[in-house]
Design an enzyme around this catalytic site. Structure first.
Site, PDB file in Angstrom:
ATOM      1  N   GLY A  59       0.824  -1.198   0.000  1.00 56.29           N
ATOM      2  CA  GLY A  59       0.000   0.000   0.000  1.00 56.29           C
ATOM      3  C   GLY A  59       0.858   1.247   0.000  1.00 56.29           C
ATOM      4  O   GLY A  59       2.010   1.232  -0.426  1.00 56.29           O
ATOM      5  N   CYS A  60       0.288   2.308   0.482  1.00 56.14           N
ATOM      6  CA  CYS A  60       0.945   3.616   0.521  1.00 56.14           C
ATOM      7  C   CYS A  60       2.262   3.546   1.289  1.00 56.14           C
ATOM      8  O   CYS A  60       2.300   3.100   2.425  1.00 56.14           O
ATOM      9  CB  CYS A  60       0.001   4.630   1.173  1.00 56.14           C
ATOM     10  SG  CYS A  60       0.788   6.198   1.532  1.00 56.14           S
TER      11      CYS A  60
END
Length: 187
Positions: free
Chosen positions: A17-18
């Site tokens: 993810g981020c």
């Protein structure tokens, strides 16, 4: 050479993810010497953030973790990795959608590959997650550093709404489940 100055280090490259989130989590672990955000697994050289965000580069937002395996093992890093994101959603983490947010482990040696494969098999067999794990396991690919404003993002921007809503819960989970593995300054 002084033996105390010689330190055993390895590299782990993880996409979950981020990278603002993952960098913040892994920076807090004992034995982690350095964490840097970047892009890997794509098909163009030196991709800029604005292009990675579109998904056209094939790169994932990732972190490169330099760690001391005498203090924290690769398996322990994977335990934190799987506990702090959803490895069952393909190309998505929460509201972040696209191949750039995929769950992927980029192994740097065959031992890491074997550990990652066994770890996923064990998690799936134990039915830790409601759905099967979709985390890919791939060989290390060129890693391109993210632009400077992405580095140490949470520590420098912790009051931003994204940090408060998305990253804070991951940090709280880290503190409650992995308190014994936190660096002293984060306890």
């Amino acid at each position: 050479m002084d033996k105390q100055n010689i330190e055993n280090t390895e590299i782990a490259i993880l996409a979950n993810g981020c990278f603002w989130c993952t960098e913040a989590v892994f920076q807090r672990l004992k034995g982690v010497k350095h964490v840097v955000s970047g892009y890997t697994g794509g098909h163009i050289k030196n991709p800029p953030y604005r292009e990675v965000c579109t998904g056209i580069t094939g790169h994932a937002e990732a972190i490169k973790v330099t760690f001391n395996p005498d203090i924290i093992t690769y398996s322990e890093l994977l335990e934190v990795f799987f506990a702090t994101h959803d490895p069952t959603t393909l190309n998505r983490q929460g509201n972040d959608v696209g191949t750039q947010y995929r769950s992927e482990i980029f192994y740097t040696n065959m031992a890491q590959k074997a550990i990652a494969e066994a770890f996923i098999k064990e998690l799936d067999a134990a039915k830790i997650f409601e759905n099967p794990i979709v985390t890919a396991i791939s060989p290390e690919a060129p890693f391109y550093l993210a632009e400077e404003d992405h580095h140490n993002y949470y520590n420098e921007n912790g009051m931003q709404p994204y940090c408060r809503v998305i990253i804070d819960p991951k940090i709280k989970k880290l503190y409650s489940h992995f308190a014994e593995q936190l660096k002293e300054e984060y306890k």
